[in-house]
Structures are given as structure tokens and as C-alpha cells.
Scaffold this active site. Structure first.
Site, mmCIF file in Angstrom:
data_model
loop_
_atom_site.group_PDB
_atom_site.id
_atom_site.type_symbol
_atom_site.label_atom_id
_atom_site.label_comp_id
_atom_site.label_asym_id
_atom_site.label_seq_id
_atom_site.Cartn_x
_atom_site.Cartn_y
_atom_site.Cartn_z
ATOM 1 N N GLU A 247 -8.231 -11.604 3.930
ATOM 2 C CA GLU A 247 -7.860 -10.565 4.877
ATOM 3 C C GLU A 247 -7.011 -9.479 4.237
ATOM 4 O O GLU A 247 -7.202 -8.294 4.505
ATOM 5 C CB GLU A 247 -7.104 -11.188 6.061
ATOM 6 C CG GLU A 247 -6.702 -10.177 7.112
ATOM 7 C CD GLU A 247 -5.898 -10.807 8.238
ATOM 8 O OE1 GLU A 247 -6.109 -10.423 9.395
ATOM 9 O OE2 GLU A 247 -5.052 -11.676 7.953
ATOM 10 N N SER A 371 3.203 -9.352 9.052
ATOM 11 C CA SER A 371 4.025 -8.149 8.959
ATOM 12 C C SER A 371 4.431 -7.863 7.515
ATOM 13 O O SER A 371 4.428 -8.755 6.655
ATOM 14 C CB SER A 371 5.285 -8.303 9.824
ATOM 15 O OG SER A 371 6.160 -9.250 9.247
ATOM 16 N N ASN A 372 4.797 -6.610 7.258
ATOM 17 C CA ASN A 372 5.196 -6.250 5.890
ATOM 18 C C ASN A 372 6.432 -7.014 5.437
ATOM 19 O O ASN A 372 6.620 -7.253 4.232
ATOM 20 C CB ASN A 372 5.433 -4.744 5.796
ATOM 21 C CG ASN A 372 4.125 -3.970 5.771
ATOM 22 O OD1 ASN A 372 3.044 -4.540 5.975
ATOM 23 N ND2 ASN A 372 4.205 -2.672 5.514
ATOM 24 N N GLU A 373 7.299 -7.372 6.375
ATOM 25 C CA GLU A 373 8.461 -8.192 6.014
ATOM 26 C C GLU A 373 8.006 -9.556 5.490
ATOM 27 O O GLU A 373 8.545 -10.070 4.496
ATOM 28 C CB GLU A 373 9.381 -8.364 7.226
ATOM 29 C CG GLU A 373 10.118 -7.111 7.647
ATOM 30 C CD GLU A 373 9.248 -6.119 8.410
ATOM 31 O OE1 GLU A 373 9.678 -4.978 8.604
ATOM 32 O OE2 GLU A 373 8.115 -6.500 8.813
#
Length: 388
Positions: A247, A371-373
Site C-alpha cells: 500500500e 498516519s505520517n506520525e
């Protein structure tokens, strides 16, 4: 009935690219190209969905024996690149990209025989039931339960941020079938659930553009046949991870920033911003970043084309891509100022630029798909070997 297929993998890449591009360009309806809506409903793109199915090009990576194209990673990358380059609309693809591959790898013969043809025909439209309130990127903390009762599982719980659940009739559901004291990844199973079953309730969640891409899905004593279990009970974590394996590289594809940069150029030309040296400096930085993103994407794509597996460092693609997309769309609003209203596109010479639409669209990709975090945590632990 799909057309007879050939072995696409034996063609030179550029021949396959040309054949695929020419057919798609001739058959994808013009009114569906470069749609404002990033996730259209099934009914809005049904004509295109069925055209692909009839051609036998709806499921690029499925084996041809099951109605797919049987593409290897190299040819699949070409498929994705040309699809984006031609502005084809995204189809509701959870059945094609998630449920189908899961059943091909882990399903029974009976499950494959029943579900796969119905995905290709559009009779079954799927969504993905993974995230929960307080359990989004931390997927292993999910609480939706499935308790075995004779020949059924009884499901209770809630999923959230379920994309297009309101136009789906089946859901690939991750549930907890056993409480565990230790490793939270244990005791999780995968069920195939008919959303028309009594006890299922779906509530759309409007996004910033007032579109209902996402939904909450509630399960109140929902009976699910035991035959709808995929794989072994309590062993669903491995299955859940497998369908998300590639993904991040596709979330890192440079198509969104490239499109946004082209729209920025159109708007800047129409407003004379290229005469502004400060803007020109910022624009040059955005363009160089887009080039760098393309180069990084190509590096990871080469690994797939060679049949290799992607490592944790692929997370950098998603971070780079989504934050660049945001920076470019923020630049568009800088140019537009108060004219960038929600309802109206901006006049830019003989065309219009959807500045606010793109700005709002750029907010979500930094969150979905992990999420980017979370991606930064992955890089810190798995690549930089920093302590947890």
C-alpha cells in the site's frame, strides 16, 4: 463475459504500456477524467467498472484463471502509472485490491468460487473494516468482538473511517475472537460480512468538502456464518498485514503532487505570478521536490519490478508525497487569496483551477493508510534503529 487474455508479462514494457494506454484512452468516458471527487461512488463510475471487467482488465494482479490480468509487479506499475496519467477515476477497489488478493492467498476453494466472480461483476461492492475509535493506526488494539455460537459468529462493536461503506454491501472485517493478556496481535480474525445483515448500521461522516467518503459502521449482535471466516481463527493479524503489503508505495506515487503542480502553474500563469521572484523561488523548490519524489518512487518501483520485497524505508515515500502535496496546494491558496472560495473554481485564462478543492483533498492522505506520525515511528525504529 471478459475477453480472452494473453500473457501480458511476455510483452516488452513499452508495448504493454502502449496497448494499455491506447485502450484506456479510447474507452474511459471523458466526463470521468480528472474527477474533482477522489473517491466516487460505485454508481458514478459503474460504466467504467463494467467496461474494465468486460475487457478483463479490472483486476490487474489476479491470476487469469480467476478473471484477472496476471500482471507481474513491473507490468502492474505501468498499469498504475498510465491510469493516473490519463486521469481515470478511482473505482471502489477494496474488492479488487484487498478482499480478492486475501481470498486468493488464504481463502478456501468455495470462498474463491463464490466471492471472486461477484467482485468482478460488481454484484458485491466491498469496504474495509479495520480502524476503530481510539484504534486507527494502532490497529492491534481493536475491540470489535466476534463470539462463536454454533455455526455462527456474533459480532459486536464499531468501525470508523470506513471508506464508502454507504455504497458497499460487503465488508472485510477485522475482529477480536479471543482476549489476550500479552501480544495484542494475537486473537484477531478476519470475517466476510454482508452489510445487509440485521444489526448492521451505517452512518456517513461528511468530510471537509461535505462529501461522505467515510462512514461509521455499528454491529449489534450481527450473526455471521462460520464459513465466512478467512484462514484460521485467531490468526488474522498475518492476513490483515498481507493485504496492506504494497500500500505505501502506491500512496507514495507522485501523481497527486504532479497534478497539483500543473494546476499551480496554470493559476500562476493566469495571474502573472511568474514575474514575482519570491514566488518563482518557491515554485522552483516545489518542482525540484516533485522531481525528487519521482526519483524516489522509481527506486522503490525497481525493487518491485525485480520481484523483490519492500523494506520499512518505503514509509519515506508516503511522508514525502503527502506533505509535498499539501505544500503545493497551500501555495495555490497563497496566490488565490480570498478568491479561493469553497464553492467556486478560479478563472485561469480559458480554464478553471480547483484550488480549494485540491487544498482540502490534500489534508486526508497524511492520515489514511497509516498516519505520517506512524510512518515516522516506523522509520525511527526499523531503519534508524532508535529506541522505542
Amino acid at each position: 463475459m471478459a475477453e480472452p487474455q494473453q500473457d501480458w508479462n511476455t510483452l516488452p514494457d513499452e508495448d504493454f504500456r502502449r496497448i494499455f494506454r491506447d485502450w484506456v484512452d479510447a474507452n474511459c468516458p471523458a466526463e470521468l477524467r480528472f474527477m474533482r471527487k477522489q473517491r466516487p461512488l460505485f454508481d458514478e463510475v459503474a460504466e467504467w467498472y463494467h467496461a474494465l471487467a468486460n475487457k478483463g482488465w479490472l483486476a490487474p494482479t489476479w491470476p487469469q484463471a480467476y478473471g484477472g490480468m496476471g500482471l507481474n509487479p513491473a507490468k502492474h506499475m505501468i498499469y498504475v502509472e498510465e491510469w493516473a496519467r490519463l486521469g481515470c477515476p478511482r473505482i471502489p477497489d477494496h474488492g479488487i485490491g484487498l478482499t480478492g488478493p486475501l481470498l486468493l492467498q488464504y481463502g478456501t476453494d468455495e470462498q474463491r468460487a463464490y466471492y471472486l466472480p461477484r467482485i468482478l461483476s460488481g454484484e458485491h461492492v466491498w469496504c474495509q473494516g479495520y480502524s476503530e475509535p481510539n484504534s486507527g493506526s494502532d490497529l492491534a488494539s481493536l475491540k470489535t468482538s466476534a463470539v462463536r455460537d454454533g455455526d455462527e459468529f456474533v459480532v459486536n462493536g464499531q468501525k470508523i473511517w470506513t471508506t464508502l461503506a454507504h455504497c458497499a454491501n460487503w465488508i472485510l472485517l477485522l475482529v477480536r475472537t479471543r482476549k489476550v493478556e500479552g501480544k495484542r496481535q494475537e486473537g484477531i480474525s478476519v470475517l466476510l460480512v454482508d452489510l445487509r445483515t440485521p444489526g448492521v448500521r451505517i452512518r456517513p461522516i461528511p468530510n471537509l468538502r461535505e462529501e461522505a467518503d467515510f462512514c461509521e459502521v455499528f454491529f449489534d449482535d450481527v450473526p455471521v456464518p462460520a464459513g465466512n471466516l478467512v484462514g484460521e481463527v485467531d490468526q488474522g493479524w498475518t492476513l490483515a498485514k498481507s493485504v496492506l503489503g504494497h500500500e505505501r508505495i502506491f500512496l507514495g506515487a507522485p501523481t497527486r503532487p504532479e497534478y497539483a503542480l500543473a494546476r499551480l502553474e496554470t493559476l500562476a500563469e493566469a495571474t502573472g505570478k511568474f514575474e514575482d521572484k519570491a514566488f518563482l523561488s518557491r515554485y522552483a523548490r516545489h518542482r525540484l521536490d516533485v522531481y525528487d519524489l519521482g526519483s524516489a518512487f522509481e527506486r522503490f518501483a525497481k525493487v518491485l519490478r525485480a520481484g523483490g520485497d519492500l523494506e520499512a524505508d518505503v514509509s519515506v515515500l508516503k511522508i514525502f508525497n503527502t506533505e509535498l502535496y499539501q505544500r503545493i496546494t497551500e501555495e495555490m491558496l497563497e496566490i488565490a487569496g480570498e478568491a479561493a472560495r469553497f464553492e467556486d473554481d478560479l478563472d485561469a485564462g480559458d480554464t478553471k483551477v480547483d484550488a480549494m478543492n485540491l487544498f482540502l483533498d490534500s489534508r486526508a492522505p497524511a492520515i489514511f493508510g497509516g498516519s505520517n506520525e506512524i510512518q515516522r515511528n516506523i522509520l525511527a525504529k526499523a531503519v534508524l534503529r532508535l529506541p522505542g
